[in-house]
Design a protein around this motif. Structure first.
Motif, PDB file in Angstrom:
ATOM      1  N   ASN A  22       0.774  -1.494   0.089  1.00  0.00           N
ATOM      2  CA  ASN A  22      -0.256  -0.161  -0.286  1.00  0.00           C
ATOM      3  C   ASN A  22       0.699   1.524  -0.461  1.00  0.00           C
ATOM      4  OD1 ASN A  22       1.149  -0.621   2.797  1.00  0.00           O
ATOM      5  ND2 ASN A  22      -0.803  -0.333   3.702  1.00  0.00           N
ATOM      6  N   LYS A  23       2.366   1.308  -0.445  1.00  0.00           N
ATOM      7  CA  LYS A  23       3.298   2.336   0.066  1.00  0.00           C
ATOM      8  C   LYS A  23       3.096   3.114   1.089  1.00  0.00           C
ATOM      9  CE  LYS A  23       3.440   2.674  -4.465  1.00  0.00           C
ATOM     10  NZ  LYS A  23       2.453   1.102  -5.410  1.00  0.00           N
ATOM     11  N   LYS A  24       3.149   1.916   2.184  1.00  0.00           N
ATOM     12  CA  LYS A  24       3.150   2.500   3.307  1.00  0.00           C
ATOM     13  C   LYS A  24       4.909   2.156   3.593  1.00  0.00           C
ATOM     14  CE  LYS A  24      -1.616   3.546   5.074  1.00  0.00           C
ATOM     15  NZ  LYS A  24      -2.169   3.518   5.960  1.00  0.00           N
ATOM     16  N   ARG A  25       5.722   3.044   4.197  1.00  0.00           N
ATOM     17  CA  ARG A  25       6.597   2.669   5.132  1.00  0.00           C
ATOM     18  C   ARG A  25       6.335   1.748   6.211  1.00  0.00           C
ATOM     19  NH1 ARG A  25      10.991   2.922   2.147  1.00  0.00           N
ATOM     20  NH2 ARG A  25      10.745   5.620   0.763  1.00  0.00           N
ATOM     21  N   GLY A  62       3.617   3.868  14.301  1.00  0.00           N
ATOM     22  CA  GLY A  62       2.745   2.721  13.439  1.00  0.00           C
ATOM     23  C   GLY A  62       2.575   1.756  14.362  1.00  0.00           C
ATOM     24  N   GLU A  85       4.251  -0.738  10.290  1.00  0.00           N
ATOM     25  CA  GLU A  85       3.910  -0.112   9.284  1.00  0.00           C
ATOM     26  C   GLU A  85       3.643   1.669   9.981  1.00  0.00           C
ATOM     27  OE1 GLU A  85       0.432  -1.394   6.303  1.00  0.00           O
ATOM     28  OE2 GLU A  85      -0.328   0.091   7.360  1.00  0.00           O
ATOM     29  N   ARG A 120       2.686   5.908  10.002  1.00  0.00           N
ATOM     30  CA  ARG A 120       2.003   6.827   9.965  1.00  0.00           C
ATOM     31  C   ARG A 120       2.357   7.610   8.776  1.00  0.00           C
ATOM     32  NH1 ARG A 120      -1.989   8.245  14.620  1.00  0.00           N
ATOM     33  NH2 ARG A 120      -2.959   6.135  14.991  1.00  0.00           N
ATOM     34  N   SER A 122       4.022   9.347   6.014  1.00  0.00           N
ATOM     35  CA  SER A 122       4.604   8.957   4.514  1.00  0.00           C
ATOM     36  C   SER A 122       5.890   9.918   4.015  1.00  0.00           C
ATOM     37  CB  SER A 122       3.996   8.654   3.419  1.00  0.00           C
ATOM     38  OG  SER A 122       3.152   9.586   3.539  1.00  0.00           O
ATOM     39  N   GLY A 168      -0.424   6.670  -1.773  1.00  0.00           N
ATOM     40  CA  GLY A 168       0.294   8.212  -0.197  1.00  0.00           C
ATOM     41  C   GLY A 168      -0.590   8.322   0.151  1.00  0.00           C
ATOM     42  N   GLU A 169      -1.486   9.616   0.107  1.00  0.00           N
ATOM     43  CA  GLU A 169      -2.387  10.499   0.456  1.00  0.00           C
ATOM     44  C   GLU A 169      -3.029  10.943   0.021  1.00  0.00           C
ATOM     45  OE1 GLU A 169       0.102  13.889   2.458  1.00  0.00           O
ATOM     46  OE2 GLU A 169       0.970  12.021   3.704  1.00  0.00           O
TER      47      GLU A 169
END
Ligand SMILES: [Zn+2]
Ligand SMILES: [Zn+2]
Ligand SMILES: [Zn+2]
Lengths: 125, 826
Positions: B242-245, B283, B297, B299, B301, B490-491
């Motif tokens: 989901n492209k999250k770090r 996270g 994960e 929050r 980005s 991401g957002e």
């Protein structure tokens, strides 16, 4: 309908005595305080406003007729036994305006007994 | 849902929906408008009802007398509307002086004061009947046709307040008009909390007992978790689908009780240096490996210092959500009479209720499509549950309680009484149940906490968040477009984010509404996304592992029929705060109902253990009622060459004399000799052809668990990877699970200190019932035999010539002497 087995509520006699004493004291004090006030005879305004009573008799379609007797079931008191209720008008003052409100009271209440007797007497005549 | 770092969190839940109604009687909570009146003294203005409860006068009269207040106002929804009671003639408002008179022949009545108006001479000549003056307050109660007396039902459901409590709270109101009855009961800071009891007068008393216990546990939990900060943490970075770090790092747990679980929130910090300014982000834990590596994960980005790897700090972010929901459920239980049916209300409080039967047409067969055929005791369980508003099902180890529960839910859903809610305290149990129920063909939605949406689940396709994403894949779907945009970037912009959220909420509601069954954890049942749902039928699995307030969360959504599944002969809920545990928070609702005399329906056929392994637990914990649904042949491990002392009896007690030690943290124990022998047994199993996933090593002590993991990886004589794949767990965390072979390390071995954790018979039951094919117990018989239950276990092994000592390849029967068991055990 849930049947919960009853626990017998036992009121502590000492508590009851204590409570009754305070209640009587309050009543007595109230009466005494009023007795000292000067009596207001002239401002007696206790005539029943016939307009209100009669006027509302016409709108029978939406309201119950005064004095109409209802069985317990009709009056929404299911489970309350076969008690008969009578519809009365309570006269109240809203500011200077007089208004009536309907209320159901038990048929065997002393408050309606005399009215009934009078009505019966009228019918006999 | 909110900007990162906002206080309420994504589960921010307003539990005020069943909140205090303004016109509720301040003594008992009754709030039927026809039954209440307000004290009209400006400094007071409290509402009271016209029921006597347990006192000689009605509540409103009680208040007026005790507070010496004299004016009253009726409720706007009462027959007379919002009316201050006053004399028609003079306007006097003293209710102790007021009474009704009627007009002759007109059926009109007015309120008139006794002094002076009733005695005014002029009135006698008018059309009023003064002789029938009826006082407003009669027999210490308001005229019941002016202010109704609440029904018996209402009175039973209300708070049961005593005359003493009334006097006390009236006293309190003189100095603090906003004080509540709860303030009377508040214990001082250092007081022991009030212990739980079997029966409660009402839900307010229930709340008074449990609320402080939950508070204690919450405070302890917070203190424990927030003290878990770690510095000098090394991080490696990744990026999720989901492209999250995602940050990976080792967050070693000490050998204490704290366990990190997926969904937990952690804060990752970098305090800043020459190369990079200070940075931090919160996270969710999405994965934990056996090697204790955490995947977090984030929050945030943007601005993540991915070029750095060293010098990070990690803190635990404590959330009060689950505790808030328990408190909220108790409040709803007390003030909202539609929260549970009258029958269940009284039943849960331990009142004696006449038995009730639910008249439903029973199905012709009690099994369900997609499930294995039910056995006789399972059929009986399903049948009896469908006819009762409250039932308990006891499922001893391996007796198929998940299948039975699924069959029950299937038939409930087919009765057409609306959606069925299915809960359990743990996510694992909810997933298992959701899967089984789904295999009957019912439409199941598994509702996960938002913090766990990124955690992988074996029933992913049933989860709400998955279904939302996959409901409509067409290009036209606006939500889908926004979702894609969000995934890519991401957002979203704030207006798009708003739109996206509204669409998502609507889709969620739509999916939830079309489900036959909704599955979630007990705490999950308090999710705001369910706040407008009502569930008449609720099944709670593993209910013996939940605290009472936790169990209450799914129940107060309108339950009329409840099924509690569990086993009170296995371990109960984990309570960290000793004070709260001592006061009885560790006792489950299921257990209390059993003590109150509700007979649980016991499933009797076990399909897990080799018959030799089920013999002792059956006799010791289940009065010998456990039958075997598997034969010796079905549990014969063919091709496995393991030195069982008695062939065809895959069990032995391996006598250990090594001493126990206190672990490094000072809060746990370990035993080196036992650990070394565990490694030897594991190696022997592996050599004989057993694979790692078939073996489980369990021990009551976290210190020993950590030590064994370490010892095996360093000293195992086979490939290291093999030992890494072997699950080493605490007994408690292994409840509900099974392995083909179990090795149990008892640890405790001392002269005088006793055996601590091992004292609990329920822990022994759990430990002995995890294995399917074979079990090895390592312990010191001299020490363990002091406890009666362990004494009989040792005797059982000895009688079957399975109490042995010596090297594994040359086991000999042990002649060790047992000690006399002490009668009392704590
Ligand atoms: Zn008052
Ligand atoms: Zn009340
Ligand atoms: Zn007057």
């Amino acid at each position: 309908r849930v049947q919960v087995r009853h626990k017998v509520v036992q009121v502590d006699p000492k508590e009851q005595e204590d409570f009754d004493r305070e209640l009587r004291a309050l009543l007595q004090e109230s009466l005494e305080s009023r007795k000292l006030e000067p009596r207001v005879k002239s401002t007696l305004n206790m005539t029943v406003p016939m307009k209100i009573v009669e006027g509302s008799k016409d709108s029978r379609a939406t309201e119950r007729e005064s004095g109409e007797e209802l069985t317990a079931e009709e009056s929404g008191n299911a489970g309350g036994g076969s008690e008969v209720k009578v519809c009365v008008r309570v006269l109240v003052k809203k500011g200077h305006k007089q208004q009536t409100r309907q209320m159901l009271i038990p048929g065997d209440c002393s408050l309606v007994q005399s009215t009934k007797q009078q009505e019966a007497a009228l019918l006999e005549e | 849902e909110e900007p990162p770092g906002a206080g309420t969190g994504d589960d921010g839940y307003d539990y005020g929906k069943g909140d205090f109604v303004e016109h509720a009687c301040r003594y008992c909570g009754i709030h039927n408008p026809a039954c209440v009146a307000r004290c009209n003294v400006p400094s007071c203005r409290k509402w009271f009802c016209n029921s006597r409860g347990n006192t000689s006068g009605s509540h409103i009269v009680n208040h007026l007398v005790r507070a010496k207040h004299k004016e009253v106002c009726l409720h706007k929804d009462s027959p007379l509307g919002e009316t201050i009671l006053e004399c028609y003639n003079c306007g006097c408002r003293n209710v102790f002086l007021l009474g009704f008179i009627s007009a002759k022949a007109e059926n009109v009545v007015v309120l008139l004061c006794r002094e002076p108006c009733l005695n005014v001479n002029a009135l006698k000549d008018m059309n009023w009947d003064l002789s029938q003056w009826t006082p407003l307050i009669d027999d210490r109660c308001f005229l019941s046709w002016l202010v109704k007396v609440p029904s018996e039902q209402e009175q039973l459901r209300a708070r049961q307040i005593s005359a003493q409590q009334i006097n006390k709270v009236e006293e309190l109101w003189k100095t603090n008009p906003d004080a509540s009855l709860e303030d009377l009961e508040k214990p001082g800071v250092d007081d022991e909390p009030q212990p739980v009891v079997l029966k409660y007068e009402d839900a307010y008393q229930y709340q008074n007992v449990f609320a402080p216990l939950i508070k204690l546990e919450a405070d302890y939990d917070k203190m424990m978790k927030e003290s878990q900060s770690k510095d000098s943490v090394t991080v490696r970075w990744d990026i999720g689908l989901n492209k999250k770090r995602v940050a990976y790092f080792v967050f070693p747990k000490e050998d204490n009780e704290l366990r990190l679980v997926p969904g937990d929130e952690l804060r990752l910090r970098y305090s800043g240096g020459t190369s990079h300014p200070a940075w931090q982000s919160v996270g969710h834990v999405i994965k934990l490996t056996a090697q204790e590596e955490v995947a977090l994960e984030l929050r945030a980005s943007q601005g993540v210092p991915v070029e750095l790897n060293h010098g990070f700090s990690v803190d635990f972010v404590w959330k009060s959500t689950s505790f808030d929901r328990m408190q909220g459920a108790m409040k709803t239980f007390a003030v909202d009479e539609t929260s549970v049916s009258g029958y269940i209300y009284h039943h849960l409080l331990g009142h004696e209720v006449e038995h009730q039967i639910i008249r439903n047409t029973l199905p012709r067969r009690f099994g369900a499509p997609g499930l294995p055929e039910l056995n006789a005791s399972q059929v009986l369980a399903v049948k009896s549950v469908l006819q009762k508003p409250v039932s308990l099902i006891q499922g001893p180890p391996g007796t198929g309680k998940t299948v039975t529960s699924a069959a029950i839910v299937y038939h409930m859903a087919k009765q057409g009484q609306g959606q069925v809610l299915v809960c359990a305290p743990s996510n694992v149990a909810v997933d298992q149940l959701a899967e089984k129920i789904s295999s009957t063909g019912l439409k199941v939605v598994r509702l996960c906490a938002k913090s766990r949406e990124a955690v992988s689940s074996p029933v992913e396709h049933l989860t709400l968040h998955y279904q939302v994403r996959h409901l409509d894949n067409s290009e036209k779907s606006e939500m889908h477009k926004l979702q894609q945009l969000k995934d890519e970037q991401g957002e979203l912009s704030s207006s798009d984010e708003k739109k996206y959220k509204a669409l998502k909420r609507a889709t969620e509601r739509e999916i939830l509404q079309s489900a036959d069954v909704i599955c979630c954890t007990c705490v999950g049942a308090g999710d705001p996304r369910l706040s407008n749902f009502r569930f008449r039928q609720v099944l709670i699995d593993e209910s013996t592992q939940a605290t009472e307030p936790e169990c209450l969360i799914p129940l107060v959504l309108g339950v009329k029929q409840v099924v509690l599944v569990g086993d009170h002969c296995q371990l109960g809920p984990v309570i960290m705060c000793k004070k709260a545990a001592r006061a009885g928070l560790a006792q489950s609702l299921f257990e209390r109902l059993v003590i109150l005399g509700v007979k649980p329906f016991r499933l009797q056929v076990q399909y897990r253990m080799h018959p030799c392994l089920s013999e002792f637990p059956s006799n010791c914990f289940y009065e010998g009622t456990l039958q075997n649904g598997v034969t010796v042949n079905e549990r014969q491990s063919s091709g496995i060459d393991f030195p069982w002392p008695v062939p065809n009896r895959p069990m032995f007690f391996y006598v250990q004399m090594g001493v126990e030690e206190i672990s490094a943290s000072g809060t746990s124990y370990l035993n080196r000799t036992e650990a070394a022998n565990v490694e030897k047994i594991v190696t022997t199993f592996l050599r004989s052809g057993v694979v790692p996933s078939q073996i489980g090593v369990i021990t009551p002590y976290e210190g020993q668990r950590a030590y064994i993991v370490n010892y095996m990886s360093r000293n195992g004589s086979l490939r290291q990877q093999l030992y890494k794949e072997i699950e080493v767990a605490s007994v408690d965390s292994f409840q509900g699970r099974e392995k083909d072979y179990i090795i149990l390390s008892c640890v405790r071995s001392n002269e005088h200190q006793g055996i601590g954790f091992l004292n609990d018979p329920r822990r022994l039951n759990v430990a002995l019932t995890r294995a399917r094919y074979g079990i090895v117990v390592l312990g010191n018989p001299k020490v363990l035999s002091k406890q009666p239950l362990w004494n009989s276990l040792l005797t059982h092994y000895k009688e079957h010539e399975c109490l042995v000592e010596g090297p594994l390849n040359n086991l000999k029967q042990s002649m060790v002497q047992f000690q006399k068991p002490k009668k009392i055990y704590n």
